[in-house]
Scaffold this active site. Structure first.
Site, mmCIF file in Angstrom:
data_model
loop_
_atom_site.group_PDB
_atom_site.id
_atom_site.type_symbol
_atom_site.label_atom_id
_atom_site.label_comp_id
_atom_site.label_asym_id
_atom_site.label_seq_id
_atom_site.Cartn_x
_atom_site.Cartn_y
_atom_site.Cartn_z
ATOM 1 N N GLU A 66 38.024 42.293 38.957
ATOM 2 C CA GLU A 66 38.151 40.986 39.590
ATOM 3 C C GLU A 66 38.629 41.202 41.012
ATOM 4 O O GLU A 66 39.571 41.957 41.256
ATOM 5 C CB GLU A 66 39.141 40.081 38.844
ATOM 6 C CG GLU A 66 38.706 39.688 37.449
ATOM 7 C CD GLU A 66 39.732 38.819 36.727
ATOM 8 O OE1 GLU A 66 40.550 38.165 37.418
ATOM 9 O OE2 GLU A 66 39.721 38.805 35.483
ATOM 10 N N GLU A 73 43.617 41.033 30.021
ATOM 11 C CA GLU A 73 44.993 40.566 30.147
ATOM 12 C C GLU A 73 45.656 40.375 28.780
ATOM 13 O O GLU A 73 46.181 39.323 28.452
ATOM 14 C CB GLU A 73 45.035 39.275 30.972
ATOM 15 C CG GLU A 73 44.646 39.549 32.414
ATOM 16 C CD GLU A 73 44.551 38.308 33.278
ATOM 17 O OE1 GLU A 73 44.884 38.377 34.469
ATOM 18 O OE2 GLU A 73 44.104 37.263 32.759
#
Length: 989
Positions: free
Chosen positions: A483, A407
């Site tokens: 994820e 991220e």
């Protein structure tokens, strides 16, 4: 030397990064109690580095540790937001700064041409002095740094090591991982002797040819050295390539390691060599030529008392728990773990995505402005982090992919990181999820896609990218979910449906559940009640609440129901009924046959064990990986005590370890399946008592006269063993001798919202429920009538301020020894949300502490989370039925219950039965009290137990960060009829 706090350069004065290893050269572990001082600002004086500085008034602080967990300051949790103004590379003036001092002496016989001081991990900015001489600075909290201390070191007498650590630095902008902000020297500090002729660095290359079974070995070294591997007859100079005609490969299933020794003139370094090859072949990620399917987890380093300062036994505990729950892969979110953890992954067998210590997530809150990922000033800092990651861990066979970070957006600096990693180590593919164009990587990775999107990607029919060439490149890549299945609180739901897609589409190569462990910090109230704290519990002005408690383990490392569910869903052996009879066994391993397993079976009738045995060869073949076979049923009894027509019979087959393995003892259950071999009667319950309607002519056992039809007596109505309130039709007593005080049952549609219902980053239903008012419904009585031998209670269940409602009719009648209740529910109005639950709630005395049931168990189960619960006969205390989620919420449901008893220690209480099944929850508090609690210690038991008997509940889903409940598991309002039976149990045992 400048403090450099706002300098974007990563280090000053540090040695080049190198592989982590241990050798026979002398070393001193400087861990222990150091003198410590915490200042509120970064500009505190540096006089403490002097040898004559008096630190007697300073307290001590263990190294390694975090100072916030040792009484100095407080932890703080944010997920995305930076806890300081976003003005890179500037940092706050209020900058907690820890000063450390320790004194050591070199042992007699210390021989070193050079001496190196090594820090394994310091958060976030390190400045070091030895005997008053400044050695350098470093950032990169989860990465090691070394300083040459030869010139500053005193060979005799005391040596003073002084360290200053700042909480905030320019590097903090690169370390915005979803975790507690914790500071200090949290990994070991070592003093390493580097003798003349020592090995500075080495790189093990051990490839496997899956076509021939041969291996190729080369160990590069920057120093003249010799490589020996006695088991393989290898004795060659470093840098020389050896072709080996036959080697056993390393994989997570069979982690074969060869012991080698790299010897130079100055030291000997033991090696653990694993031969394996990782490549993308025909659009599929392969290990040793075979498609790998990740059954993975994301793992932050965390301990409820120690934070990220993990001891080795905790790392081993994690690895063993993973192996015992069928997990085969770890993504090291979002930084390299302690190097010993990777050694354990090598030894016990876990695939690793090794992630660089990089995340800049907080820049999304300012529109991406200033993100270091695309700012050329930060290029060296980002490449340095990748370099230190790769160099430290390059010799670990368990590491099969490098990850650029998490991220951090997109940009030229990520490209530079990828280019350096490919140059240094072309043997491992690259991963990064943050750029969906996959410009710099070899696998297509996503977070929390819906099942439908995974299905489309699996068929290589995902939404196209604008650039056809880029789109074609990505569409040819393997796909993983770095994820998914956010394991926050009760859940995750929908795991099985994801797994089906992974097994259906070769391109879909599994994923990594978020995450391994709840990050709850152990805390105690003034009266010494213990709980696990989350964001906001330390007075943080900015925090993300309990979003830090999103793991498959509770903070104390006890498995949650979610971990048990995951173990079942990803089990490497599938056992079910064959399509034409018999037992079908599928081997889902990639490399192993089933010779390491024994298959045990039991036959249970109405939940009671009748006979057991073991499947034997030749009926059971040693299935190769990826194959399946159907074997005949074992010889089962056909007598009334065995498979009588009116009895419910289940054959359970368990695959267990046939012998001890390094990670579990013989007998450990790897997989199981159940096959129903006798249908049984509806409800599957024993007789409810001795009383029958036709026998009710007078008093029984000295109690009141039992009536088969309702009889009004003043303000009460009597029916069978029940007494009802004539005004509202509530059951108030059950039983004729020493009757049980009860309240209800009546319709219940509310549950304490789960984290997935609240869904801070997903599809939330809780706000819809509260907007409708389902947490505060009212029960209007429209009629209490006696009709055709039944007590009929008509109600309307509805919240205030809306015209929505549930017309509910209760029809009570006498049944053998008890009462039968039929409930009819008809929704009114235009409902725009599902119901939390649809069922009944009743209260009984709190001393009924013993619960026994025949249904699914032993753990909790919900519509989309119940595969780990098997049909059986179980017993539990009321306390043990509660699941202690860090943030209290709906929990403890036992599904598909045929019958259950709730009794005191003398057997007095009641039996509930489904027609054919119900879901049962027994709690010492109401759903409303559970809803109001913020920690388990907020829940206080009263004088009643609350029993829910549900027809259904809304599914769980994974919407706390991901998709909501699949359509099949939504509880949309619709007309419904269900029934239960209540039997009094007089006790006396």
């Amino acid at each position: 030397m400048s403090s450099g706090l706002e300098d974007v350069q990563p280090t000053a004065g540090a040695r080049p990064p190198r592989a982590w290893f241990q050798s026979d050269a002398p070393a001193i572990d400087l861990s222990g109690d150091w003198r410590f001082r915490l200042s509120g600002r970064a500009d505190a004086d540096t006089g403490f580095v002097a040898g004559d500085f008096d630190d007697a008034a300073w307290p001590t602080l263990p190294v390694p540790s975090h100072w916030q967990l040792r009484g100095h300051g407080a932890p703080a949790y944010t997920n995305v937001a930076y806890p300081f103004p976003v003005d890179p590379p500037r940092v706050p003036t209020e900058n907690p700064t820890g000063d450390y001092r320790t004194v050591f002496r070199l042992p007699a016989g210390w021989t070193a041409e050079r001496t190196v001081l090594r820090f394994e991990g310091v958060d976030s900015f390190l400045r070091v002095w030895l005997n008053g001489r400044e050695l350098g600075t470093s950032t990169g909290s989860r990465l090691p740094v070394e300083f040459d201390v030869t010139e500053a070191l005193r060979p005799t007498g005391d040596n003073l090591l002084a360290v200053r650590v700042h909480q905030w630095s320019a590097a903090s902008y690169l370390e915005d991982q979803d975790m507690w902000w914790l500071s200090g020297i949290f990994r070991e500090v070592m003093l390493l002797a580097r003798p003349a002729g020592a090995l500075e660095d080495h790189f093990v290359h051990a490839d496997y040819d899956h076509h021939t079974g041969s291996g190729r070995l080369r160990v590069d070294s920057d120093t003249s050295a010799r490589l020996t591997v006695a088991e393989l007859g290898v004795d060659v100079a470093a840098g020389e390539t050896v072709q080996l005609p036959a080697v056993e490969p390393w994989s997570a299933e069979a982690p074969r390691l060869y012991d080698g020794l790299l010897t130079s003139a100055g030291e000997r370094v033991p090696l653990r060599i694993g031969f394996r090859t990782v490549a993308v072949l025909d659009g599929v990620l392969a290990v040793n030529g075979r498609r790998v399917l990740f059954r993975g987890v994301n793992r932050h380093e965390f301990h409820p008392d120690l934070g990220r300062a993990l001891p080795k036994d905790t790392m081993l505990q994690d690895v063993l728990l993973m192996k015992r729950h069928n997990i085969n892969a770890v993504r090291t979110s979002h930084y390299p773990p302690h190097p010993r953890f990777l050694e354990l992954c090598d030894e016990y067998g876990l695939y690793v995505i090794d992630e660089c210590d990089l995340e800049t997530h907080g820049f999304v809150q300012v529109g991406g402005r200033g993100n270091p990922a695309d700012d050329p000033r930060w290029r060296e800092a980002l490449v340095d982090r990748m370099r230190r990651t790769v160099e430290r861990d390059k010799n670990r066979p368990s590491v099969i992919l490098w990850s650029l970070g998490n991220e951090a957006g997109t940009g030229r600096n990520l490209t530079a990181m990828a280019q350096w990693a490919r140059w240094r180590d072309p043997s491992r593919p690259l991963h990064y999820e943050g750029d969906w164009s996959c410009a710099d990587v070899d696998v297509y990775s996503r977070m929390y896609p819906t099942h439908a999107e995974v299905d489309a990607i699996g068929r290589r029919e995902e939404e196209p990218l604008p650039d056809p060439e880029v789109d074609a490149r990505r569409r040819a890549m393997p796909f993983i979910l770095c994820e998914y299945a956010h394991a926050m609180g009760n859940g995750p739901g929908g795991l099985w449906e994801y797994q089906q897609l992974f097994e259906q589409h070769p391109r879909c190569q599994g994923g990594f559940v978020w995450e391994w462990i709840d990050h709850g910090i152990r805390k105690r109230t003034e009266d010494v009640r213990e709980f696990f704290a989350y964001g906001g519990d330390f007075g943080e002005p900015l925090h993300d609440g309990n979003f830090v408690a999103d793991g498959l383990l509770f903070p104390d490392r006890s498995p949650s129901p979610g971990l048990l569910e995951y173990k079942k869903v990803v089990e490497p052996v599938r056992i079910d009924a064959g399509p034409h009879g018999g037992i079908r066994i599928a081997n889902l391993h990639q490399f192993k046959d089933l010779s390491h397993l024994a298959f045990q079976w039991t036959l249970e009738v109405d939940g009671e064990l009748v006979v057991s045995g073991r499947l034997q060869a030749p009926e059971l073949p040693e299935l190769p990986p990826g194959e399946k076979a159907t074997v005949a049923f074992p010889s089962l009894p056909e007598t009334e005590s065995g498979l009588a027509a009116n009895e419910e019979s289940w054959l359970t087959v368990r695959a267990v370890l046939a012998k001890d393995e390094p990670w579990a003892d013989a007998g450990h259950e790897v997989a199981w399946g159940q096959i129903q071999v006798g249908a049984g009667r509806s409800g599957g319950a024993p007789a409810g008592g001795s009383w029958a309607p036709e026998a009710a002519q007078g008093p029984v056992g000295g109690g009141r006269v039992i009536v088969a039809s309702p009889v009004a007596r003043g303000d009460q109505i009597e029916l069978g063993p029940g007494v009802f309130d004539a005004a509202d039709g509530r059951l108030v007593r059950l039983g004729d001798v020493d009757p049980l005080a009860v309240d209800g049952p009546r319709l219940d549609v509310w549950r304490a919202p789960t984290d997935n219902d609240r869904a801070p980053h997903g599809e939330a239903v809780e706000p819809l429920w509260r907007a409708v008012g389902l947490h505060r419904v009212q029960h209007r009585i429209d009629g209490v009538d006696i009709h055709d031998g039944q007590l009929v209670v008509r109600t309307r269940v509805a919240p205030a301020a809306t015209d929505l409602g549930l017309l509910t009719t209760y029809q009570w009648s006498a049944a053998a020894g008890g009462l039968r209740l039929v409930v009819e529910v008809v929704p009114e109005g235009e409902w725009l949300c599902p119901l939390p639950r649809l069922g009944l709630r009743m209260a009984v005395p709190a001393n009924l502490d013993n619960v026994e049931w025949f249904g699914r168990g032993p753990g909790e189960a919900y519509a989309d989370t119940g595969r780990a619960a098997r049909i059986g006969h179980f017993t539990a205390s009321v306390a043990s039925l509660q699941t202690p989620y860090v943030y209290p919420q709906e929990n403890g449901n036992r599904a598909d219950v045929r019958w259950a008893t709730i009794t005191d220690d003398q057997g007095r209480g009641l039996r509930v039965r489904g027609e054919p099944t119900i879901d049962v929850t027994v709690r010492p508090w109401t759903s409303e009290q559970l809803d109001e609690a913020r920690h388990p210690i907020d829940l206080v038991q009263g004088d009643r137990l609350w029993i829910n008997l549900d027809r259904a509940q809304q599914g769980i889903g994974s919407a706390s960060c991901g998709p909501g409940v699949l359509p099949a598991y939504r509880l949309d309002p619709a007309p419904a009829t269900f029934s239960v039976l209540l039997d009094p149990l007089p006790g006396g045992r």
